[in-house]
Design a protein around this motif. Sequence first.
Motif, mmCIF file in Angstrom:
data_model
loop_
_atom_site.group_PDB
_atom_site.id
_atom_site.type_symbol
_atom_site.label_atom_id
_atom_site.label_comp_id
_atom_site.label_asym_id
_atom_site.label_seq_id
_atom_site.Cartn_x
_atom_site.Cartn_y
_atom_site.Cartn_z
ATOM 1 N N VAL A 1 -41.253 1.404 35.332
ATOM 2 C CA VAL A 1 -42.521 1.368 34.574
ATOM 3 C C VAL A 1 -43.214 2.732 34.685
ATOM 4 N N ALA A 2 -43.148 3.304 35.913
ATOM 5 C CA ALA A 2 -43.943 4.502 36.170
ATOM 6 C C ALA A 2 -43.296 5.791 35.671
ATOM 7 N N THR A 3 -41.996 5.800 35.531
ATOM 8 C CA THR A 3 -41.300 7.040 35.155
ATOM 9 C C THR A 3 -41.139 7.103 33.639
ATOM 10 N N ARG A 4 -41.771 8.090 33.019
ATOM 11 C CA ARG A 4 -41.763 8.152 31.547
ATOM 12 C C ARG A 4 -40.341 8.250 30.984
ATOM 13 N N ASN A 5 -39.515 9.099 31.607
ATOM 14 C CA ASN A 5 -38.133 9.224 31.108
ATOM 15 C C ASN A 5 -37.162 8.433 31.994
ATOM 16 N N GLY A 6 -37.687 7.327 32.551
ATOM 17 C CA GLY A 6 -36.864 6.518 33.449
ATOM 18 C C GLY A 6 -35.844 5.666 32.695
ATOM 19 N N ALA A 7 -34.800 5.374 33.405
ATOM 20 C CA ALA A 7 -33.757 4.511 32.838
ATOM 21 C C ALA A 7 -33.165 3.675 33.966
ATOM 22 N N ILE A 8 -32.706 2.501 33.618
ATOM 23 C CA ILE A 8 -31.949 1.700 34.594
ATOM 24 C C ILE A 8 -30.584 1.380 33.986
ATOM 25 N N ALA A 9 -29.572 1.348 34.860
ATOM 26 C CA ALA A 9 -28.200 1.116 34.377
ATOM 27 C C ALA A 9 -27.632 -0.128 35.030
ATOM 28 N N GLY A 10 -26.775 -0.825 34.317
ATOM 29 C CA GLY A 10 -26.073 -1.969 34.883
ATOM 30 C C GLY A 10 -25.106 -1.512 35.966
ATOM 31 N N ARG A 11 -24.815 -2.434 36.890
ATOM 32 C CA ARG A 11 -23.988 -2.060 38.036
ATOM 33 C C ARG A 11 -22.600 -1.570 37.625
ATOM 34 N N LEU A 12 -21.928 -2.307 36.715
ATOM 35 C CA LEU A 12 -20.578 -1.909 36.296
ATOM 36 C C LEU A 12 -20.581 -0.535 35.634
ATOM 37 N N LEU A 13 -21.648 -0.285 34.845
ATOM 38 C CA LEU A 13 -21.746 1.010 34.159
ATOM 39 C C LEU A 13 -21.924 2.141 35.177
ATOM 40 N N ALA A 14 -22.843 1.911 36.142
ATOM 41 C CA ALA A 14 -23.101 2.939 37.158
ATOM 42 C C ALA A 14 -21.839 3.215 37.978
ATOM 43 N N GLU A 15 -21.103 2.117 38.285
ATOM 44 C CA GLU A 15 -19.867 2.284 39.056
ATOM 45 C C GLU A 15 -18.824 3.068 38.247
ATOM 46 N N LYS A 16 -18.772 2.783 36.948
ATOM 47 C CA LYS A 16 -17.768 3.439 36.098
ATOM 48 C C LYS A 16 -17.956 4.953 36.085
ATOM 49 N N TRP B 1 -32.325 11.386 30.831
ATOM 50 C CA TRP B 1 -32.964 10.208 31.412
ATOM 51 C C TRP B 1 -32.749 10.236 32.921
ATOM 52 N N LYS B 2 -33.792 9.833 33.615
ATOM 53 C CA LYS B 2 -33.682 9.807 35.086
ATOM 54 C C LYS B 2 -33.366 8.380 35.523
ATOM 55 N N LEU B 3 -32.270 8.254 36.224
ATOM 56 C CA LEU B 3 -31.860 6.910 36.656
ATOM 57 C C LEU B 3 -32.741 6.475 37.830
ATOM 58 N N VAL B 4 -33.540 5.419 37.602
ATOM 59 C CA VAL B 4 -34.468 4.974 38.650
ATOM 60 C C VAL B 4 -34.030 3.658 39.283
ATOM 61 N N GLY B 5 -33.031 3.023 38.716
ATOM 62 C CA GLY B 5 -32.582 1.750 39.306
ATOM 63 C C GLY B 5 -31.253 1.310 38.728
ATOM 64 N N ILE B 6 -30.583 0.452 39.515
ATOM 65 C CA ILE B 6 -29.305 -0.125 39.057
ATOM 66 C C ILE B 6 -29.449 -1.643 39.152
ATOM 67 N N PHE B 7 -29.273 -2.291 38.025
ATOM 68 C CA PHE B 7 -29.491 -3.749 38.023
ATOM 69 C C PHE B 7 -28.159 -4.494 38.000
ATOM 70 N N ASP B 8 -28.267 -5.751 38.438
ATOM 71 C CA ASP B 8 -27.080 -6.616 38.446
ATOM 72 C C ASP B 8 -27.422 -7.900 37.691
ATOM 73 N N GLY B 9 -26.433 -8.765 37.522
ATOM 74 C CA GLY B 9 -26.668 -10.043 36.856
ATOM 75 C C GLY B 9 -26.873 -11.136 37.879
ATOM 76 N N ARG B 10 -27.556 -12.189 37.441
ATOM 77 C CA ARG B 10 -27.863 -13.253 38.407
ATOM 78 C C ARG B 10 -26.650 -14.160 38.648
ATOM 79 N N ASP B 11 -25.703 -14.160 37.712
ATOM 80 C CA ASP B 11 -24.481 -14.957 37.917
ATOM 81 C C ASP B 11 -23.292 -14.159 37.373
#
Lengths: 383, 228
Positions: free
Chosen positions: A128-143, A170-180
Amino acid sequence: MKYLPLVLGALFRKKWRTFLALLSLMLAFLLLGLGQAVNSLVEGGAEFLGVDRLITQARTSFTQPLPLRLLPRIEAVPGVKRVGWSQFFGGVYQDPRNFFPQFAVDPTRLYDTYPEWILDPDAKRDFVATRNGAIAGRLLAEKYGWKVGDTIPLNSIIWQKRDGGNAWEWKLVGIFDGRDEAWQKRTTIMYLNFAHFDESRVPGAAGLAGVFVVRLSDPQAVDEVAARIDAQFENSPDETKTQSEQEFQIGFLRQIGDIAFIINAILGAAFFSILILTGFIMNQSVRERVPEFGVLKCLGFTDRTVLGLVLGEALALCLLGALLGIALAFAVTALLPADYPARIDGRVLVIAAISAVTLAVVVGLPPAWRAMHLKIVDALAGR
Amino acid sequence: MSALIEIRGLTKVYERGAQRIEVLHGIDLDIPEGDFVALMGPSGSGKTTLLNLIGGLDTLTDGSLKIDGERIDALSGAALAAWRANTVGFIFQSYNLMPVLNAQRNVELPLLLADMSARERATRAQVALELVGLSDRASHKPNELSGGQQQRVAIARALVSDPRILICDEPTGDLDRKTADEILRMLQSLNRDHGKTIVMVTHDPKAAEYARRTVHLDKGTLVDEAVH
């Protein structure tokens, strides 16, 4: 079963011919299996999606953006719990082959509309706070081996910056995963902060979003709420089309063409070719064995038994070809990487069995009919 | 001996388009049980046609054909097939074995039509092969056997369901003299020692000598009969 040696013996009498027929049948059923797997990718790719989400797009096409000023009116529709929006970014990473979906979203609304994503609270705040922030999915970040804090350059094939360039950082500020598991497999996407995207892109496009993502308070009310939203904008310059997320996803994938039609056309052509080839082989095989059918009839085999034997050969050939083809299709799809979740389900076995039996009857019946009606004395004379 | 095969006024006509060819004209013939009859005559005399009719392989045009008192010319296709399976064994000039099956499986073929276990089929086929002296060739395919051996397998196949009648169409036509005599002695033994009724078509007078009597046909009629 007692006729099996006779059927198999006749089938493998000319081994090369049978091998080629089997190869053709195997390829046809391999196509059937792979075709069904591609269909599952289209249909099944959306199956896991939430049933309590709607997508509102411009009525004419999802490529036509909608103004963000529609948001309060959508939010005010009874049955709507929360609304977010999303804009397809269309970026490539380093190389045109490194294409993966990126969406510019409002971070404060993303978690409410997509609670299926798991992201730690600090990363949520940073997004929310980072104007050019981005979050990537776990598989994508791993790839790509990304870590939080990395700068990810993306060249958008759609959006130009105000300075005329297509290179976005874009500045990567987080890596998200899925709940299942289903959602974890989908962590091959990236979210970008819409605010930075909107203020940096060419001015004419500012304030526009590709689609609105509408979360419902009652999943049972999908049709009613969709109709209410579209009714809001009827006869306005911004008419909308609202549908469930599943329908939207399938429709999106089908933009590249009617996949089912293409697959069915390919399968139809393949099966027609196989039909002619196998029919020719069966006819040839029976023609060569006319005296043998005469002998069988001499020995007391009835016309119907002879009919059954030839149909049995056709059935054995087609079922064996189907079995090999489907087994190969299973093996091929099992080897696909996780981001191509094309899988064959039990339906294809039923379809393959029905197709094999139908094919056997169509190609086997004419020669079987001929063998059935052979007169013994003519058959023994090879006539 | 009572007449096992009773033929009265048998006529056979083939129609080829508009052409009408009368092959057999009013044949009367009795063949008692246990007889061994050689049918002889020049080519086109109708001997093979008569043999096919006796074996239930073809339908007659006129007259009657009784076997063991039953009008086989009145039987339906399926009933005639069942009758053949139970009553007649066939031996052909060119052996007519199934090339994809070994000797054992070839001999078992007629037994597939009977309600019989696989083990029983195998046992009976082995006994039949032993009878013709080929028990050591059971696993050989026809192309691995000599002409004489193939004909012996065919005889075993004809015998395996224990039929009352053996129909032989030039059984030694493709064999050398020595092998032909072996086969003919075997047929003679089946007739004399096992009571099989045999009807054999042959061109060979020496082969006919093995029969109990010879019936001559010419132009579709019986012209002569000789008892040996």
